[in-house]
Design a protein around this motif. Structure first.
Motif, short mmCIF file in Angstrom:
data_model
loop_
_atom_site.label_atom_id
_atom_site.label_comp_id
_atom_site.label_asym_id
_atom_site.label_seq_id
_atom_site.Cartn_x
_atom_site.Cartn_y
_atom_site.Cartn_z
N TYR A 328 0.80 -1.21 0.00
CA TYR A 328 0.00 0.00 0.00
C TYR A 328 0.84 1.27 0.00
O TYR A 328 0.40 2.31 0.49
N ASP A 454 -10.05 -4.20 0.57
CA ASP A 454 -8.71 -3.83 0.11
C ASP A 454 -8.63 -2.37 -0.29
O ASP A 454 -7.67 -1.68 0.05
N ARG A 458 -6.34 0.51 1.50
CA ARG A 458 -5.40 1.31 0.72
C ARG A 458 -5.61 2.80 1.00
O ARG A 458 -4.65 3.56 1.17
#
Length: 512
Positions: A328, A454, A458
């Motif tokens: 990330y 996800d 992020r």
């Protein structure tokens, strides 16, 4: 209730593969059994307490002695170690680990779920002061379901638990030992790893011998591993090049090309997130003013530091602890080296005549004082009159680390963003030393840990990195490659991006 199998696979939030320039163990013929591997290192093995250790050579020694439930492979994915397999359910809030049967500790006692429970509970106890607590504090309860099954119940969703359980300070200790006085672990280590302690002298030498009951049949290949302390770096290099030792654990940047080019030597260079950082405590002047911290950031020429200090063996950084290779990472450009602008910013902060201040460096590893001297020269035109003071490492640990207001730290890469943030920068970080104590940052990290989405993770981690760069709790000028070297007859010795896992059970000697 949703079940998901994450056994032997990467998990949400893991980091991308970092290429290794030399794998070492592949295609080298059938391993030979026997022999003693001699490894040199430049920092003392001050403790054998695996729940608390934090030194480079300590990591090597205790990685050989102890095993954890999981272990990170060379691509940073969790693999079975003392756990055979694991599953998660209830949106990653409950994990069940099946343990490896017929495993013995070095004292002959059987490894069971009770040892896992006792070890994890000790880690979660603030009195233990274990660095692993920061990456495992989402655990609400750990239960021995039966002698070979352990269940973890979490306070919130956390898909990275198998990664966090591979933490170097989360190796499993016998319940009887961990329930006794912790100081007893400082000089005596009892684990389930491939080697066991024979001789330990923190000021000079350590010898480990093969564990005949190691759970992998036929391993380790070596009879013994001996660790030699060389406080004098020139003497360490000379002993390695003469053949007196087989492996240099860490090679200095200035020596790497010369050593790697020597006959009969293999040098290994692995990109990593290891960094030197300049700590600026925000609970004391002058660093309580963000303009002073920003001015110092503008007074550091990062490209030149990579050339001067790393000899090109690394890459510039932007005061963000998340390096290339993490999943990330967001682009956070480094400030341009601009001494005149930095001097103007210092004047705005109330220091029109500049600042005179001591910068404390440990003498180990040498890169700390090298960075200090270089930054002193770079920052002088910006109005920083820095007095670089290099002191013995033991004195640094006792009197400066986590106490001083301006000093140089040195940290290895972590397996995930969460682990990197909670190592140094959250308020409750394992080694919090900047007094940043930013509640917004803490909240972003906590929310990132708890989400399984996800894209949301992020976004949260991107905001956290931007806050870090905005406030600059410390200067992180570059990321350093891992450098190690071995004689060519040493097979299977490999560098790892984390410098916490070494796979010495795979090493063997081929002397012809």
């Amino acid at each position: 209730m949703t079940n998901f199998d994450i056994t032997r696979r990467g998990v949400v939030g893991g980091i991308a593969t970092i290429p290794l320039l030399a794998q070492g163990a592949a295609a080298q013929g059938a391993p030979r059994r026997g022999g003693t591997l001699k490894v040199s290192h430049s920092t003392s093995i001050l403790t054998l307490n695996v729940l608390q250790n934090s030194g480079p050579a300590e990591y090597l020694a205790l990685d050989m002695i102890y095993a954890g439930l999981t272990r990170l492979d060379r691509n940073m994915a969790p693999q079975p170690d003392l756990a055979l397999e694991w599953t998660g359910e209830n949106a990653a809030r409950v994990f069940t680990f099946k343990l490896r049967p017929n495993v013995k500790f070095h004292d002959g006692t059987a490894f069971t779920a009770a040892d896992v429970v006792a070890t994890i509970e000790a880690i979660l106890d603030p009195k233990t002061a274990s660095p692993a607590r920061a990456v495992l504090n989402m655990i609400d309860k750990v239960v021995a379901v039966d002698p070979l099954t352990v269940r973890f119940e979490l306070k919130s969703s956390f898909a990275d638990l198998p990664v966090s359980l591979a933490h170097a300070n989360a190796r499993i200790v016998p319940a009887a030992v961990v329930k006794g006085p912790l100081q007893a672990m400082n000089a005596r280590a009892i684990g389930t790893g491939p080697f066991k302690q024979e001789t330990y002298d923190s000021a000079r030498f350590m010898r480990l011998v093969r564990n005949p009951d190691y759970y992998i049949p036929g391993k380790p290949h070596l009879d013994a591993v001996e660790l030699y302390l060389f406080p004098d770096l020139a003497a360490e290099a000379a002993n390695f090049l003469s053949g007196a030792v087989d492996v240099m654990l860490d090679v200095q940047q200035a020596d790497f090309k010369r050593i790697a080019a020597a006959p009969g030597v293999q040098g290994q260079r692995v990109p990593s997130g290891r960094f030197v950082n300049i700590v600026m405590r925000q609970d004391s002047k002058p660093f309580d003013d963000v303009r002073v911290r920003q001015a110092l950031a503008m007074a550091v020429d990062r490209e030149m530091l990579v050339d001067l200090v790393l000899d090109g063996l690394g890459r510039p950084a932007a005061d963000n602890c998340i390096s290339p290779g993490y999943r990330y990472l967001v682009d956070t450009p480094a400030p341009k080296y601009d001494p005149p602008a930095a001097r103007r910013l210092l004047a705005q902060a109330g220091y029109p005549q500049g600042i005179k201040i001591p910068l404390i460096c440990s003498n180990r590893p040498a890169i700390r004082s090298q960075v200090g001297v270089a930054v002193k020269q770079m920052a002088q035109p910006a109005g920083f009159d820095i007095d670089v003071q290099t002191i013995p490492h033991d004195t640094y640990l006792a009197n400066v680390w986590r106490k001083g207001n301006f000093y140089i730290g040195y940290w290895g890469m972590q397996p995930t963003e969460d682990a990197a943030f909670t190592l140094l920068f959250t308020t409750a970080a394992a080694f919090a030393d900047t007094a940043w104590n930013n509640k917004e940052f803490d909240d972003l990290v906590a929310r990132g840990r708890a989400t399984l989405d996800d894209a949301e993770r992020r976004r949260l981690y991107a905001e956290a990195q931007q806050l870090m760069v905005r406030d600059r709790p410390s200067i992180i000028p570059f990321f350093q490659d891992i450098l190690t070297a071995n004689r060519t007859y040493v097979k299977g010795w490999t560098a790892h991006p984390l410098s916490r896992t070494f796979f010495t059970e795979d090493v063997w000697l081929d002397r012809g």
